[in-house]
Design an enzyme around this catalytic site. Structure first.
Site, short mmCIF file in Angstrom:
data_model
loop_
_atom_site.label_atom_id
_atom_site.label_comp_id
_atom_site.label_asym_id
_atom_site.label_seq_id
_atom_site.Cartn_x
_atom_site.Cartn_y
_atom_site.Cartn_z
N LYS A 120 0.86 -1.19 0.00
CA LYS A 120 0.00 0.00 0.00
C LYS A 120 0.89 1.23 0.00
O LYS A 120 1.97 1.21 0.58
CB LYS A 120 -0.88 0.03 1.25
N1 GLU Z 1 -7.28 -0.11 -3.27
C1 GLU Z 1 -8.04 -1.27 -3.54
C2 GLU Z 1 -8.11 -2.14 -2.30
O1 GLU Z 1 -7.93 -1.67 -1.21
C3 GLU Z 1 -7.57 -2.02 -4.78
C4 GLU Z 1 -6.20 -2.60 -4.72
C5 GLU Z 1 -5.71 -3.16 -6.05
O2 GLU Z 1 -6.48 -3.27 -6.97
O3 GLU Z 1 -4.53 -3.48 -6.10
O4 GLU Z 1 -8.43 -3.30 -2.38
#
Ligand code: GLU
Length: 430
Positions: A120
């Site tokens: 993240k």
């Molecule tokens: N931000 C989204 C989540 O928290 C998508 C993450 C992604 O597609 O890599 O799942």
């Protein structure tokens, strides 16, 4: 001495501890680690992120001021594949939040059995107060600052709060310029004409809907006439709102960062979206009364969908919940203490690492399409998404019933067990 020192890992929860996302993520992991009686080395490996990068990025703002922004990229795990997870722009971003969100991504990808780990990123900024030009510069500089640790086989970012397909296009460009060739697979959630996947924009909402469909079936209920309250009307909140509305549910309340609206007669999310495009908020939608988050959480409704930020359902308001089902569209919306209160009340909490995994599942399909330069139709994407979500739901329910566990714990046992098994097979334990 016993040949393997097994430790009891459960942290005591301190009285009045300030909300700390990574602490919450750790508590959830520890329960599963204990249940699975993890090898101590594997336990330590999975309890902490593999890597945390902090960057400081100077940007010349439109008015000529030089401003410094701090950003992060955390890779919790790359055991099952490249780290995978979004990048958020938020004034409240922190390293603890990124660590928690990266950890949750590891478990989320494992729950739906994707060949990814978890990561993240975030930049501390207030995107609502920045121009498009400032956001573009910030995104590109942030990408260059984290460039060494991202890549199609290392770490693949995606959208999250206050980032979108345009942000992903800027990331793809900055990364590709540095490589010397277009590399769309470095990031997912891109515009469709730039290697994005059909169905990605709505994917988190669509995945939530499939989980809700299964949850209702599990409780012997159907969509028709169910009342729904939704916390958040961003990408996730608005997508699921439209789907449940079309399925015959009555949405009685929605809140966003500026306030909230309530109507016993029901709120049409398609009309509401038109207003939000103009005013930027749900507030003052005709035919509704004002409502705040705590009152929304306490509403007498069938389905409560937290689709905003972390820690919104906590020990202070969990006791008021009247919903039968909580469908976690957000990451980490329920604190561990609130979770126990809800389990005691018999609420079926469909946990974030399953419920909102539709986004990353279609991200996976986008990544595969980009690597192969071969693209799927929207029907093919949706069909694969439905299969993945429903299979994971059933696997969790099976564990839940077999071991008499709450749904979240069953999801963690499935996810942590999968990652631990891979680590063991790799023979990594030092
Ligand atoms: N931000 C989204 C989540 O928290 C998508 C993450 C992604 O597609 O890599 O799942």
């Amino acid at each position: 001495m016993p040949d393997k020192a097994r430790v009891h890992y459960i942290h005591p929860i301190p009285e009045a501890k300030e909300y700390d996302p990574f602490f919450e993520a750790t508590l959830q992991f520890e329960k599963a680690a204990n249940f699975l009686d993890l090898d101590p080395w594997i336990y330590q490996r999975l309890k902490y992120p593999e890597r945390e990068l902090t960057v400081h990025i100077p940007i010349t703002m439109d008015d000529g001021r030089a401003e410094i922004f701090t950003g992060f990229r955390v890779q919790h795990s790359t055991v099952r594949g490249p780290a995978k997870g979004g990048i958020r722009f938020s004034p409240d971003a922190s390293i603890s939040e990124c660590k928690a969100l990266a950890t949750w991504m590891t478990w989320k990808c494992a729950v739906v059995d994707l060949p990814f780990g978890g990561g993240k990123g975030a930049v501390i900024c207030d995107p609502l107060k920045m121009s498009e030009n400032e956001l573009k510069k910030l995104t590109k500089e942030y990408t260059l600052a984290i460039r060494d640790i991202i890549g199609p086989f290392k770490d693949v970012p995606a959208p999250d709060m206050f980032t979108n397909a345009q942000t992903m296009a800027w990331i793809a460009d900055a990364y590709s310029q540095a490589c010397g060739y277009l590399e769309p697979a470095v990031v997912t959630g891109k515009p469709v004409h730039l290697g994005g996947s059909l169905g990605r924009a709505m994917a988190t909402g669509t995945g939530l809907f499939f989980v809700l469909e299964e949850a209702l079936k599990y409780l012997g209920l159907n969509f028709e006439g169910r009342t729904v309250a939704i916390l958040g009307f961003g990408n996730v909140g608005s997508s699921i709102a439209k789907l449940v509305h079309n399925a015959g549910c009555r949405i009685i309340a929605i809140t966003d960062i500026f306030g909230g609206i309530y109507s016993d007669k029901g709120i049409d999310p398609f009309e509401l979206e038109k207003q939000v495009k103009q005013t930027g908020s749900v507030v003052n939608f005709p035919g509704t009364e004002a409502i705040d988050n705590d009152s929304l959480i306490a509403l007498d409704c069938d389905i409560l969908i937290p689709a905003a930020t972390e820690g919104q359902i906590h020990r202070g308001n969990a006791g008021q919940v009247k919903a039968r089902i909580i469908l976690e569209g957000a990451n980490g919306p329920t604190t561990t203490e609130a979770d126990s209160i809800l389990v005691d009340k018999g609420v079926l909490v469909c946990p974030d690492i399953l419920a909102n995994a539709g986004g990353v599942t279609v991200s996976y399909l986008e990544w595969v399409q980009d690597l192969q330069r071969f693209f799927l139709s929207e029907e093919e994407v949706t069909e694969k998404l439905e299969k993945k979500m429903k299979k994971a739901f059933q696997e969790i329910i099976d564990l839940m019933e077999k071991h008499k566990l709450p749904m979240r714990e069953a999801a963690y046992v499935l996810a942590v067990g999968r990652v631990a098994e891979t680590l063991k097979a790799l023979g990594r334990a030092a």
